[in-house]
Design an enzyme around this catalytic site. Structure first.
Site, PDB file in Angstrom:
ATOM      1  CG  HIS A 227       7.796 -44.285  62.710  1.00  0.00           C
ATOM      2  ND1 HIS A 227       7.670 -45.575  63.333  1.00  0.00           N
ATOM      3  CD2 HIS A 227       7.724 -43.670  63.678  1.00  0.00           C
ATOM      4  CE1 HIS A 227       7.484 -45.702  64.441  1.00  0.00           C
ATOM      5  NE2 HIS A 227       7.351 -44.496  64.851  1.00  0.00           N
ATOM      6  CD  GLU A 299      11.393 -44.118  64.872  1.00  0.00           C
ATOM      7  OE1 GLU A 299      10.681 -44.330  65.526  1.00  0.00           O
ATOM      8  OE2 GLU A 299      11.527 -44.496  63.419  1.00  0.00           O
TER       9      GLU A 299
END
Length: 838
Positions: A227, A299
């Site tokens: 992430h 993302e």
């Protein structure tokens, strides 16, 4: 369109959708990394860099695959491939919605409440799905509509959704402190449990870490890896991420591998380069089977927690890049099956559009997953195309040109080239869709509003100082055809050739954004080229656009862009547009205005909506939009159909926003209805009688008056009449073309056509080309003799084989029969050969 997707059909679809995007690459530890450079012409495109860096070296398998994809942009006529809608591939992939709670909520009690609500919502939808299926099996109606576990597409004939039997997987990822409690609360609900992080170590003295075996023992099935917050705040490297992915797979859990770019990288246009590095580093040494079973989450860092969301078109374009990368590194089969999520401020009101994108298979939800109601709405997204709304396709960048304002794309079916202009910079481009760079980039030093094809291979250019005839082969301006609105502060803007060979061109008021004055006209340059513009519209306008014609040539479309209305006219090629009526008006919630337009093979109108980031197809019968093509940039400017089958839609754009691909060419394959070959300016009655593409006389008109004393002024051509001296002017450049030779030879039956007559005919043509033209005419006139005739047919058959990989013997037989039957095609293969000959 209803299809059954098989492995082979998926392969065809995937090939058709991959665009002509060659990438310069280098090898590092066996992994392909990409970078970009700028070519001498200033056009930037991703180009192939061979291992060792030289021309003529043996291509790698990856480079061969890229060349195949280039061919898919302009497929040949050798084999009829079935077209699919992009969303058909989604039948292979089950969508997954994941909630990343991050370091939330604050207390265990809040975590229990949130987990219980998510579990209850999911379990309820699961029971509804079971009830619905059981009733259907018994013949009952059951509950209609959509649910998480078996969403029915109420618009079945539109092909949307992922099929009737595809479930939506739900995953929640609470903080490590809550995993044990949440695991018990969601048991039996169908919700998967995920961890936000693990260590790649098996255990030991690693304070604060959680091993994979620990997570597995708590019921964890998925783990978020890489992430952006772990990368930026805790300095996780690609090597660390790669170790974690391998450890998660080793423990029979599913990695959710996150990749994404920062705002600075996005604005620099480095999205593909950044993702390539991250994918290459994270997946180093991971097998194809493991990649197929994992989840990749894109993302955009600039959209996380900011409230900003990449538009669906931007998200789709990046997801497609990721899938293309997987296809190159592993295989198309793996790329077609790996699930790719989008993560970046996903909200209930944005999820439907995101999930319509063919390469988005779910969402990694942040803040909205902390509300059970919002998360339930996101998980209950509408699958497929909503009833009453148009289907959606997504265009991809195929050539990065960094134009200021691309306009006027025209496809020459005869030359297999695409021409277009960069209007403010006065630049003309050409490209054959297969090469790495454009064939031509020619600047004229003044605004160039449009270009159009001429039947002799030249182009009409609408320059600020007037209309000119330009030879793209020698790159020279031959002659000035006419002035354009002298005395007015206007310039040529949109222009197109009608179905009768006349050139119709509209005007642009250079100050229309200041004075809003309608001072420009719509003009016709007659096909006979009398070099006089005739005004054909009875009212003035500010910014002409959307000029195009129905397949039968009896209707014309036109707009004054600031009015945001497109009008349809009855069209007479001798009188111009008549009987104006409103055809389409942009709704108030659609930004921008209508720009360039084109008509497809059945008469539907395609319009580029500059400012709205999309092109639309308006049904000719209902006047309603039934298809949208969305772009990741805001300002498409014009469009046309190209390729051998005219089913590739190419779109020009302008550089309006801070994106590297703004101002590039974009393209998309249209699965259902293609276009028609672009008409060419000029007229020739003799070729109309023979029934094949007419030639233009403009290039040789200056020579007609110099040969009044020539002894021979015409020659017989069988029952079709006589070829005049002027007609020969039109023919001379075409004698070397194989299909013209066969066509003329098949029509030539008169015994008077002798070699001597050919020599006399050649005298009236350029002195410096006399031997070449004389030889060409001799070959044509001899072509009725058996040996020469067979040789010409064999020549064409071999050319067809090298281009389209067709059988030479069968092609020769078919050409013979076509000639004998006066070019009456019996089946699809005959029609393909005939189209090639024509």
């Amino acid at each position: 369109m209803t299809t059954t997707t098989t492995t082979s059909s998926v392969s065809v679809l995937s090939n058709n959708l991959l665009l002509a995007r060659q990438q310069q690459r280098r090898r590092r530890n066996g992994v392909i990394i990409t970078r970009r450079r700028k070519c001498n012409s200033g056009v930037r495109i991703q180009s192939a860099l061979f291992s060792g860096g030289g021309q003529g070296l043996k291509k790698t398998p990856e480079q061969k695959n890229k060349l195949k994809r280039l061919e898919k942009l302009n497929p040949g006529n050798n084999e009829q491939e079935e077209e699919f809608w992009p969303e058909d591939l989604k039948q292979l992939r089950t969508p997954i919605m994941a909630g990343n709670w991050k370091c939330n909520p604050k207390t265990l009690e809040e975590a229990r409440t949130l987990a219980s609500l998510v579990a209850a919502n999911t379990a309820e939808d699961r029971r509804d799905a079971d009830f619905f299926n059981n009733n259907n099996e018994r013949g009952g109606g059951g509950r209609s509509g959509f649910n998480l576990f078996n969403k029915r597409n109420s618009n079945n004939n539109r092909g949307g959704g992922r099929g009737d039997n595809k479930n939506v997987e739900v995953l929640i990822c609470p903080p490590a402190a809550f995993l044990s409690e949440v695991s018990q609360l969601i048991e039996g609900s169908g919700v998967y449990l995920g961890a936000q992080n693990v260590t790649f170590e098996n255990g030991g003295a690693f304070t604060g870490e959680m091993s994979c075996t620990m997570a597995d023992s708590l019921g964890v099935t998925h783990v978020i890896i890489g992430h952006s917050e772990r990368r930026s705040l805790y300095y996780e490297t690609d090597e660390d991420i790669n170790k974690k992915i391998k450890k998660v797979i080793e423990n029979d859990m599913t990695p959710v591998f996150c990749v994404g770019e920062t705002k600075e990288e996005y604005e620099r246009g480095d999205v593909y380069d950044v993702l390539s590095w991250q994918l290459a580093g994270g997946l180093d040494g991971v097998s194809a089977k493991d990649v197929e079973n994992m989840i990749i989450a894109y993302e955009p860092v600039w959209a996380i927690g900011t409230g900003l969301t990449a538009t669906p078109a931007i998200a789709q374009s990046v997801h497609k890049l990721i899938r293309n990368w997987i296809a190159e590194k592993y295989s198309k089969s793996v790329a077609d099956r790996v699930r790719i999520q989008y993560g970046g401020s996903v909200k209930p009101d944005s999820v439907d559009e995101l999930m319509q994108c063919p390469d988005i298979d779910g969402c990694l939800v942040g803040g909205a997953s902390l509300s059970s109601d919002d998360f339930a709405r996101i998980c209950s997204f509408h699958q497929g195309t909503k009833p009453g709304t148009p289907r959606v396709l997504y265009a991809e960048e195929c050539l990065e040109t960094q134009m200021e304002l691309g306009e006027s794309p025209v496809w020459s079916q005869k030359d297999q080239k695409l021409y277009w202009v960069d209007a403010p910079r006065g630049t003309l481009y050409s490209w054959d869709l297969l090469e790495e760079f454009p064939d031509m980039k020619e600047s004229f030093g003044e605004t160039l509003g449009c270009c159009a094809l001429m039947s002799n291979g030249d182009l009409i250019l609408g320059l600020a100082s007037g209309l000119y005839q330009f030879d793209p082969r020698s790159k020279t301006v031959k002659t000035r055809l006419t002035d354009f609105e002298p005395g007015l502060n206007t310039r040529p803007n949109d222009g197109r050739v009608d179905r009768s060979g006349n050139f119709i061109i509209g005007s642009y008021n250079n100050d229309h954004r200041v004075d809003a004055s309608a001072i420009g006209g719509l003009w016709r340059l007659d096909a006979n080229n009398n070099r006089q513009l005739e005004e054909v519209l009875d009212y003035k306008h500010r910014c002409s656009n959307c000029i195009c014609f129905s397949p039968d040539g009896r209707k014309m479309y036109f707009t004054d862009t600031p009015r945001r209305e497109v009008f349809e006219f009855d069209y007479d090629p001798n009188r111009g547009p008549l009987n104006r009526r409103l055809f389409y008006s942009l709704p108030s919630d659609m930004a921008g205005g209508p720009d360039g337009a084109q008509v497809d093979a059945v008469g539907n109108l395609w319009i580029a909506i500059s400012g709205a980031g999309k092109c639309i197809r308006v049904d000719k019968n209902t006047n309603m939009v039934d298809l949208e093509v969305r772009l990741p940039v805001s300002s498409p400017t014009s469009l046309t159909f190209c390729g051998n089958d005219c089913k590739t839609l190419v779109i020009t754009t302008r550089k309006k926003e801070n994106r590297k691909d703004a101002g590039s060419l974009f393209s998309v394959r249209i699965p259902d209805i293609g276009g028609l070959p672009e008409p060419e300016y000029g007229s020739s009655p003799i070729i109309d009688r023979l029934g094949f593409q007419r030639g233009g006389r403009n290039e040789y008109s200056n020579y007609s008056n110099n040969n009044n004393n020539n002894e021979v002024t015409s020659m017989d051509i069988g029952n079709e009449g006589r070829i005049s001296k002027d007609d020969i002017f039109m023919f001379n450049d075409n004698f070397e073309s194989k299909h013209y030779r066969i066509k003329i030879a098949s029509a030539s039956t008169s015994k008077k056509e002798t070699v001597e007559e050919a020599k006399r005919t050649a005298e009236i043509i350029h002195e410096d080309r006399k031997p070449e033209i004389e030889a060409a005419i001799v070959r044509v006139l001899k072509a009725k003799r058996k040996v020469e005739h067979n040789a010409l047919i064999a020549e064409v058959a071999v050319a067809l084989r090298s281009r389209f990989k067709v059988d030479v013997g069968e092609t020769k037989r078919r050409i013979e029969r076509l000639i004998e039957l006066e070019y009456v095609a019996r089946d699809d293969k005959d029609r393909k050969i005939y189209r090639y000959l024509c």
